[in-house]
Design a protein around this motif. Structure first.
Motif, PDB file in Angstrom:
ATOM      1  N   TYR A 117      23.764   0.776 -45.593  1.00  0.00           N
ATOM      2  CA  TYR A 117      24.134   0.006 -44.407  1.00  0.00           C
ATOM      3  C   TYR A 117      22.905  -0.331 -43.568  1.00  0.00           C
ATOM      4  CZ  TYR A 117      29.156   0.622 -45.107  1.00  0.00           C
ATOM      5  OH  TYR A 117      30.435   0.570 -45.608  1.00  0.00           O
ATOM      6  N   SER A 118      22.000   0.623 -43.488  1.00  0.00           N
ATOM      7  CA  SER A 118      20.768   0.405 -42.709  1.00  0.00           C
ATOM      8  C   SER A 118      19.946  -0.744 -43.310  1.00  0.00           C
ATOM      9  CB  SER A 118      19.947   1.692 -42.677  1.00  0.00           C
ATOM     10  OG  SER A 118      18.701   1.468 -42.060  1.00  0.00           O
ATOM     11  N   LYS A 119      19.852  -0.764 -44.646  1.00  0.00           N
ATOM     12  CA  LYS A 119      19.075  -1.820 -45.298  1.00  0.00           C
ATOM     13  C   LYS A 119      19.786  -3.171 -45.207  1.00  0.00           C
ATOM     14  CE  LYS A 119      16.316   1.003 -48.400  1.00  0.00           C
ATOM     15  NZ  LYS A 119      15.800   1.191 -49.757  1.00  0.00           N
ATOM     16  N   LEU A 120      21.109  -3.166 -45.295  1.00  0.00           N
ATOM     17  CA  LEU A 120      21.843  -4.416 -45.133  1.00  0.00           C
ATOM     18  C   LEU A 120      21.663  -4.974 -43.725  1.00  0.00           C
ATOM     19  CD1 LEU A 120      25.173  -3.600 -47.027  1.00  0.00           C
ATOM     20  CD2 LEU A 120      23.528  -5.379 -47.632  1.00  0.00           C
ATOM     21  N   GLU A 121      21.633  -4.058 -42.749  1.00  0.00           N
ATOM     22  CA  GLU A 121      21.409  -4.491 -41.374  1.00  0.00           C
ATOM     23  C   GLU A 121      19.990  -5.022 -41.196  1.00  0.00           C
ATOM     24  OE1 GLU A 121      21.710  -2.682 -36.818  1.00  0.00           O
ATOM     25  OE2 GLU A 121      22.221  -1.442 -38.543  1.00  0.00           O
ATOM     26  N   ALA A 122      19.019  -4.377 -41.868  1.00  0.00           N
ATOM     27  CA  ALA A 122      17.622  -4.797 -41.745  1.00  0.00           C
ATOM     28  C   ALA A 122      17.408  -6.208 -42.299  1.00  0.00           C
ATOM     29  CB  ALA A 122      16.712  -3.813 -42.474  1.00  0.00           C
ATOM     30  N   ILE A 123      18.141  -6.587 -43.346  1.00  0.00           N
ATOM     31  CA  ILE A 123      17.985  -7.927 -43.923  1.00  0.00           C
ATOM     32  C   ILE A 123      18.972  -8.926 -43.324  1.00  0.00           C
ATOM     33  CG2 ILE A 123      17.105  -6.983 -46.085  1.00  0.00           C
ATOM     34  CD1 ILE A 123      19.808  -7.620 -47.364  1.00  0.00           C
ATOM     35  N   GLU A 124      19.722  -8.481 -42.296  1.00  0.00           N
ATOM     36  CA  GLU A 124      20.694  -9.324 -41.606  1.00  0.00           C
ATOM     37  C   GLU A 124      21.686  -9.929 -42.593  1.00  0.00           C
ATOM     38  OE1 GLU A 124      18.189 -12.085 -39.453  1.00  0.00           O
ATOM     39  OE2 GLU A 124      18.219 -10.773 -37.690  1.00  0.00           O
ATOM     40  N   SER A 125      22.282  -9.050 -43.378  1.00  0.00           N
ATOM     41  CA  SER A 125      23.207  -9.498 -44.421  1.00  0.00           C
ATOM     42  C   SER A 125      24.422 -10.207 -43.833  1.00  0.00           C
ATOM     43  CB  SER A 125      23.663  -8.291 -45.251  1.00  0.00           C
ATOM     44  OG  SER A 125      24.608  -8.676 -46.215  1.00  0.00           O
ATOM     45  N   ASP A 126      24.838  -9.809 -42.634  1.00  0.00           N
ATOM     46  CA  ASP A 126      26.022 -10.425 -42.036  1.00  0.00           C
ATOM     47  C   ASP A 126      25.792 -11.898 -41.675  1.00  0.00           C
ATOM     48  OD1 ASP A 126      24.146  -9.378 -40.197  1.00  0.00           O
ATOM     49  OD2 ASP A 126      25.577  -9.624 -38.558  1.00  0.00           O
ATOM     50  N   LYS A 127      24.528 -12.279 -41.518  1.00  0.00           N
ATOM     51  CA  LYS A 127      24.211 -13.672 -41.177  1.00  0.00           C
ATOM     52  C   LYS A 127      23.872 -14.508 -42.414  1.00  0.00           C
ATOM     53  CE  LYS A 127      22.242 -12.293 -36.711  1.00  0.00           C
ATOM     54  NZ  LYS A 127      21.014 -12.297 -35.873  1.00  0.00           N
ATOM     55  N   ALA A 128      23.915 -13.888 -43.589  1.00  0.00           N
ATOM     56  CA  ALA A 128      23.459 -14.565 -44.809  1.00  0.00           C
ATOM     57  C   ALA A 128      24.297 -15.798 -45.126  1.00  0.00           C
ATOM     58  CB  ALA A 128      23.480 -13.597 -45.989  1.00  0.00           C
ATOM     59  N   GLU A 129      25.629 -15.690 -44.992  1.00  0.00           N
ATOM     60  CA  GLU A 129      26.486 -16.818 -45.355  1.00  0.00           C
ATOM     61  C   GLU A 129      26.231 -18.013 -44.447  1.00  0.00           C
ATOM     62  OE1 GLU A 129      31.234 -17.728 -46.040  1.00  0.00           O
ATOM     63  OE2 GLU A 129      30.425 -15.709 -46.365  1.00  0.00           O
ATOM     64  N   ALA A 130      26.051 -17.764 -43.145  1.00  0.00           N
ATOM     65  CA  ALA A 130      25.773 -18.867 -42.211  1.00  0.00           C
ATOM     66  C   ALA A 130      24.418 -19.511 -42.536  1.00  0.00           C
ATOM     67  CB  ALA A 130      25.789 -18.348 -40.779  1.00  0.00           C
ATOM     68  N   ARG A 131      23.438 -18.683 -42.890  1.00  0.00           N
ATOM     69  CA  ARG A 131      22.108 -19.212 -43.219  1.00  0.00           C
ATOM     70  C   ARG A 131      22.163 -20.050 -44.495  1.00  0.00           C
ATOM     71  NH1 ARG A 131      17.397 -16.989 -45.633  1.00  0.00           N
ATOM     72  NH2 ARG A 131      18.435 -14.983 -45.955  1.00  0.00           N
ATOM     73  N   ALA A 132      22.904 -19.579 -45.515  1.00  0.00           N
ATOM     74  CA  ALA A 132      23.042 -20.330 -46.763  1.00  0.00           C
ATOM     75  C   ALA A 132      23.746 -21.662 -46.519  1.00  0.00           C
ATOM     76  CB  ALA A 132      23.805 -19.505 -47.797  1.00  0.00           C
ATOM     77  N   ALA A 133      24.788 -21.655 -45.688  1.00  0.00           N
ATOM     78  CA  ALA A 133      25.514 -22.896 -45.389  1.00  0.00           C
ATOM     79  C   ALA A 133      24.612 -23.882 -44.653  1.00  0.00           C
ATOM     80  CB  ALA A 133      26.755 -22.582 -44.556  1.00  0.00           C
ATOM     81  N   SER A 134      23.759 -23.370 -43.773  1.00  0.00           N
ATOM     82  CA  SER A 134      22.835 -24.228 -43.037  1.00  0.00           C
ATOM     83  C   SER A 134      21.835 -24.896 -43.979  1.00  0.00           C
ATOM     84  CB  SER A 134      22.094 -23.405 -41.981  1.00  0.00           C
ATOM     85  OG  SER A 134      21.092 -24.167 -41.355  1.00  0.00           O
ATOM     86  N   ILE A 135      21.322 -24.134 -44.954  1.00  0.00           N
ATOM     87  CA  ILE A 135      20.374 -24.693 -45.922  1.00  0.00           C
ATOM     88  C   ILE A 135      21.046 -25.770 -46.770  1.00  0.00           C
ATOM     89  CG2 ILE A 135      18.999 -24.148 -47.975  1.00  0.00           C
ATOM     90  CD1 ILE A 135      18.453 -21.400 -46.719  1.00  0.00           C
TER      91      ILE A 135
END
Length: 737
Positions: free
Chosen positions: A325-343
């Motif tokens: 969980y700590s590593k997922l938080e460090a890479i901002e995994s929760d924001k990944a889908e929004a970032r991919a959609a933006s790209i």
């Protein structure tokens, strides 16, 4: 080949000699030796063709010497066996140049040897010239055979190079990139030095030397543009970096965008998310550990497990979950889908297409998906090969702005000068087996390179003048007793001077389209035209156009808006559902398609392809036409499959010229062309006396050639009222804000 040795044995011997050799290299050497059983006729065949491949693959020189000697001895034995088997019926046959001097013959029985060295040319009587009988020991029949043998050897050498190139170019790239670029925990590499410094390396491909004793230094966080002429080896350098055939530190992650991704049933958005393998690994671990924790919640130890061991294992699972969980938080995994959609949105994918399966997209859109995956991953070193080729102007603008804020290292091959001006902080110039580094963007590089060349030319001229001065002094005084000592000193100075090399001069490239005969207006008109690929949904509505012989029109707009469809309506490949298209009765079009390579028969040579499709001319005329577009020498007689992308484009332009058109319709003509070729095409279009319609994303090319811009979007085609392509670019940016 040698009867006692099969292909498997040769492959094993090569593998033992050079364990790190690529499969393509091993397969080429094995196939070459197997298909050329008489290679022993050429004493230098092993040393000139097999040895360099083994050396380039990184083999030990002593081991390579032993292997080459073994191959040569086997072929010598094979030669001897063949000669023994033929001894009964061929005693008088040729046994190489060593047996030419066997049978005396009078020169009067021969035609004289011409200046070219061939027998039977000319009618000079050497006996009459000399005034006496001349007895020669040369057997003419054997000499003719020897000449034929030498000619065959030269042809075979040329064929070897083509064979090597075709074998290695056709070879599928089967390397497992995950083996050389494993999944990296990029949260653990923070703080490590990620600069790249490579010194004194060589690169060869298909028997051709690409770089010699080159050096490459890339500071982390800087953006490098790699430029050079078509076929110079830029893409090969990128592949060597991505496969770590050059010693890039293993803690630096590399991603190379070269080919379109393979389509399947995975939704586009999910395909982008899956590109981040470390995030996918963490999510997989999260699922596994949560399932294990849920199982342990039952509180029952496994069979043979003590309660204390069970508690220790449960505590470890809990610790591992917290770490994930700590590593997922460090890479901002929760924001990944929004970032991919933006790209995806920036690269032109509308929200309704984010969940379409990747196999539903065309090759150009899959190329965009590959680019989106790379941008989402944020590797330490991103390698891009002509990323703007499949993009429209709005997507190019978005990509420029995105890469300007790229936090890691970037190496991009591009011939788009405006793109390089916006993105690059440094330029790497590849030429003549060298790699030169220039600070600044392309404009700064161009100015610096011109100044550097001017200085080199001035230094060269000064050196020539200095040497001429020394030589003049020596010539004047070397035999004068009073000045002999000084002359000797000047001779020593002259001898110690290094070899003088003139500055490199690049050959200029020129294109030329034939001027058409004049037509009286009206030439080409479209009035209230509408078109759709299905009756229910119109793609274009109410198009009105009036084109003349001096028209220079650029059609711009987002991909999918119908730009290519408009070109097909103009040329008559499609007919409007409503409205009228008027074309002059003698009007001839020549269409350069965005996918022009697919229209070339790559199994033919350029000359054969032109003769097949536009018959009635001599080979010399076809070669002259190819020469007008930079396809010179023997290149026109090579198979089209062996040509680079830029050379294939030039062949297509030469074919357009054969059609003697009144209007040139060009769909993305600058894709795959190097900068010199783009300049040559620009000049040729300016000089062309017919009309020109262009669909392109190259800002500088449009600005140089066109005087009208038509915007295709929202089902309409309208003339842009602003001042040129730069103002249209500002218009696009203002719409996005």
């Amino acid at each position: 080949m040698v009867a006692t040795l099969n292909k498997a044995d040769v492959s094993r011997m090569v593998r033992e000699c050079v364990p790190d050799a690529d499969d393509a290299i091993v397969e080429y050497i094995t196939g070459y030796l197997d298909e050329n059983s008489n290679v022993g006729d050429d004493e230098d065949a092993i040393s000139e063709f097999v040895r360099p491949l083994l050396e380039d693959a990184g083999g030990d020189p002593d081991a390579i010497d032993r292997l080459c000697q073994k191959f040569q001895s086997m072929f010598d034995s094979h030669q001897a066996a063949n000669k023994d088997s033929q001894a009964g019926g061929n005693k008088g046959g040729s046994n190489g140049l060593a047996k030419l001097l066997e049978k005396p013959v009078h020169m009067q029985s021969m035609n004289a040897v011409s200046a070219t060295g061939k027998i039977g040319v000319g009618s000079v009587d050497l006996e009459a010239l000399s005034g006496r009988k001349v007895l020669s020991q040369v057997d003419t029949k054997k000499l003719e055979k020897a000449e034929a043998k030498i000619a065959a050897k030269m042809a075979k050498r040329a064929a070897r190079v083509e064979y090597a190139a075709s074998k290695l170019l056709d070879k599928k790239d089967e390397i497992d990139l995950s083996a050389v670029n494993p999944i990296l925990d990029y949260t653990s590499t923070k703080g490590k030095i990620k600069d790249i410094k490579l010194e004194n390396f060589d690169i060869s491909f298909a028997g051709k030397r690409i770089l010699t004793n080159a050096s490459l230094s890339m500071a982390f966080g800087r953006r490098y543009g790699l430029i050079g002429r078509n076929g110079i080896g830029k893409s090969t350098l990128l592949r060597h970096l991505s496969k770590r055939e050059l010693p890039v530190p293993t803690h630096i992650s590399i991603l190379h965008v070269e080919q379109e991704m393979v389509g399947d049933d995975t939704p586009a958005l999910q395909a982008v998310l899956k590109a981040d393998q470390w995030r996918e690994h963490l999510l997989s671990e999260e699922r596994r550990l949560n399932a294990l924790a849920a199982e342990m919640e039952k509180g029952q130890p496994a069979e043979g497990q003590t309660k204390e061991e069970f508690e220790q294992e449960r505590e470890k699972v809990s610790t591992d979950i917290r770490e994930v969980y700590s590593k997922l938080e460090a890479i901002e995994s929760d924001k990944a889908e929004a970032r991919a959609a933006s790209i995806l949105a920036g690269l032109g994918f509308t929200p309704d297409r984010h969940h379409n399966p990747t196999r539903s997209f065309s090759g150009g859109w899959r190329m965009r998906l590959a680019l989106a995956r790379a941008l989402f991953c944020k590797p330490d070193l991103l390698l891009l090969d002509e990323p703007t080729n499949m993009l429209d102007i709005p997507a190019v603008i978005w990509l420029e702005n995105y890469l300007k804020n790229w936090p890691n290292s970037l190496l991009v091959v591009s011939h788009d000068r405006e793109f390089l001006d916006e993105v690059a902080t440094d330029i790497l110039y590849q030429h003549a087996e060298n790699l030169d580094h220039f600070k600044g963007n392309f404009t700064q590089f161009h100015a610096t390179k011109a100044e550097r060349h001017k200085n080199q030319l001035r230094e060269y001229e000064n050196q020539v003048q200095y040497r001429a001065h020394l030589q003049a002094f020596i010539d004047r005084w070397r035999y004068n007793a009073n000045r002999a000592a000084q002359a000797q000193m000047k001779i020593k100075i002259l001898e110690k001077l290094p070899e003088l090399q003139p500055p490199e001069e690049e050959n200029s490239i020129f294109f030329k389209f034939p001027d058409p005969d004049k037509l009286s207006p009206p030439i080409l008109q479209m009035a209230e035209c509408s078109f759709g690929y299905s009756p229910e949904r119109a793609l274009l509505n109410n198009i009105n156009l009036d084109m003349q012989m001096d028209s220079r029109i650029a059609v711009v707009g987002p991909n999918g808006a119908g730009k290519s469809t408009i070109l097909k309506l103009l040329t008559g490949k499609l007919e409007p559902q409503r409205g009228l298209v008027h074309r002059h009765g003698r009007l001839r079009f020549a269409l350069f398609s965005q996918h022009h390579v697919d229209q070339l028969d790559v199994t033919l040579t350029s000359v054969e392809f032109m003769a097949k499709n536009w018959p009635g001319k001599s080979e010399e005329e076809y070669r002259r036409q190819l020469g007008a577009f930079g396809i010179t020498g023997m290149v026109g007689l090579q198979k089209i499959s062996t040509l680079s992308g830029g050379q294939k484009s030039r062949v297509s332009f030469a074919c357009l010229g054969l059609q003697n058109p009144h209007f040139l319709i060009l769909d993305e003509p600058t894709n795959h062309l190097d900068m010199d070729s783009i300049d040559a095409l620009t000049v040729a279009l300016k000089q062309f006396q017919g009309g020109v319609v262009i669909v392109s994303h190259d800002e500088r090319f449009i600005e140089s050639v066109c005087n009208e811009i038509w915007v295709c979007e929202g089902g309409h085609l309208q003339k842009f009222q602003g001042d040129g392509i730069k103002e249209y670019k500002q218009y696009v940016l203002s719409k996005e804000q």
